[in-house]
Write an enzyme that holds these catalytic residues in place. Structure first.
Site, PDB file in Angstrom:
ATOM      1  N   PRO A 130       0.786  -1.241   0.000  1.00  0.00           N
ATOM      2  CA  PRO A 130       0.000   0.000   0.000  1.00  0.00           C
ATOM      3  C   PRO A 130       0.816   1.288   0.000  1.00  0.00           C
ATOM      4  O   PRO A 130       0.263   2.383   0.164  1.00  0.00           O
ATOM      5  CB  PRO A 130      -0.799  -0.121   1.301  1.00  0.00           C
ATOM      6  N   GLU A 131       2.130   1.200  -0.217  1.00  0.00           N
ATOM      7  CA  GLU A 131       2.992   2.380  -0.106  1.00  0.00           C
ATOM      8  C   GLU A 131       2.557   3.541  -0.999  1.00  0.00           C
ATOM      9  O   GLU A 131       2.706   4.712  -0.642  1.00  0.00           O
ATOM     10  CB  GLU A 131       4.455   2.009  -0.440  1.00  0.00           C
ATOM     11  N   VAL A 132       2.043   3.222  -2.199  1.00  0.00           N
ATOM     12  CA  VAL A 132       1.691   4.271  -3.153  1.00  0.00           C
ATOM     13  C   VAL A 132       0.643   5.220  -2.579  1.00  0.00           C
ATOM     14  O   VAL A 132       0.568   6.395  -2.972  1.00  0.00           O
ATOM     15  CB  VAL A 132       1.199   3.639  -4.479  1.00  0.00           C
ATOM     16  N   ILE A 134       0.606   6.529   0.267  1.00  0.00           N
ATOM     17  CA  ILE A 134       1.199   7.553   1.137  1.00  0.00           C
ATOM     18  C   ILE A 134       2.415   8.195   0.477  1.00  0.00           C
ATOM     19  O   ILE A 134       3.268   8.775   1.147  1.00  0.00           O
ATOM     20  CB  ILE A 134       1.590   6.967   2.514  1.00  0.00           C
TER      21      ILE A 134
END
Length: 260
Positions: A130-132, A134
């Site tokens: 889910p990094e994208v 943030i």
């Protein structure tokens, strides 16, 4: 982080920050690097299980509270270089590594699981990158993950940030077994015990050969493995294993005796 030795030959590394979903700060990453390096060099250790405390998450990835404090290029580079070193360290450990996952296994946590040799996962868990969402991107962990589920699915997870249930990840080939939450530790230990029955020498040689062959072109891989099996067959443990089979008795591995 805790380290436990089960029955001398099976080591457990346990992430112990459940209050932050076992997020990875610099101290934890450094401790993990040291633990894997030390246990991999211990002749008594035949298998390592990577697990975690809590019920909500095996590991949620980077500790964002710490990442937010990194204000210089050098500090950011140091943090993510540590993460890359950890992934490489797990990959290069000479004994098999089993990741026992549950709950949320995200970002760097998913990278840890991918770097392990086997994954025993709780059936009600979620995996994802889910990094994208943030403003980050899973640069380092894409390397081991892509080799397991393929480049297109890895890119999909990295660009959408969507979470994937364990059963779907299992269909993609990421998991070795999917079991109820309460069975994860038992299943991981059962696999570790089965592995630990083999010759320590042959197990290490076999893992090294398998790892090296993954990056070779097919015919070069066959040639390399042909040479490796000759070395294995000439070892004392190989001769003992064949003799024990013929005599219908458990083998007495010489590599076990010499390591004590």
């Amino acid at each position: 982080m805790n380290i436990q030795i089960e029955r001398k030959s099976i080591a457990k590394i346990i992430l112990n920050r459940p209050e932050v979903r076992n997020a990875l700060n610099r101290e934890t990453i450094q401790d993990l690097i040291h633990a894997f390096s030390s246990l991999g060099q211990d002749p008594e250790v035949r298998v390592i299980i990577l697990s975690a405390q809590g019920e909500k998450a095996f590991c949620a990835g980077a500790d964002l509270n710490e990442v937010a404090t990194l204000k210089t290029v050098e500090a950011v580079r140091h943090y993510f270089s540590l993460m890359a070193t950890l992934i490489e360290t797990i990959h290069q450990v000479p004994v098999p590594v089993i990741a026992a996952t549950f709950g949320y296994t995200l970002a760097g946590g998913m990278g840890l699981a991918a770097a392990a040799d086997f994954v025993i996962a709780a059936e009600d868990g979620y995996f994802g990158l889910p990094e994208v969402k943030i403003g980050l991107f899973p640069m380092v962990v894409m390397a081991p993950i892509s080799r397991l589920i393929g480049p297109r699915r890895t890119l999909e997870l990295a660009l959408t940030g969507r979470l994937v249930r364990t059963d779907e990840m299992n269909q993609w080939g990421f998991c070795n077994a999917v079991v109820p939450f309460g069975e994860v530790q038992r299943q991981a230990m059962e696999m570790a015990e089965m592995i630990s029955l083999g010759s320590p020498l042959i197990t290490r040689m076999g893992k090294e050969a398998w790892s090296q062959a993954q990056d070779l072109e097919y015919h070069k891989a066959v040639e390399y493995l042909k040479n490796m099996v000759s070395l294995v067959a000439m070892s004392e443990d190989s001769r003992e294993g064949i003799t024990a089979f013929q005599e219908k008795r458990p083998p007495q591995w010489s590599s076990t005796q010499s390591s004590r």
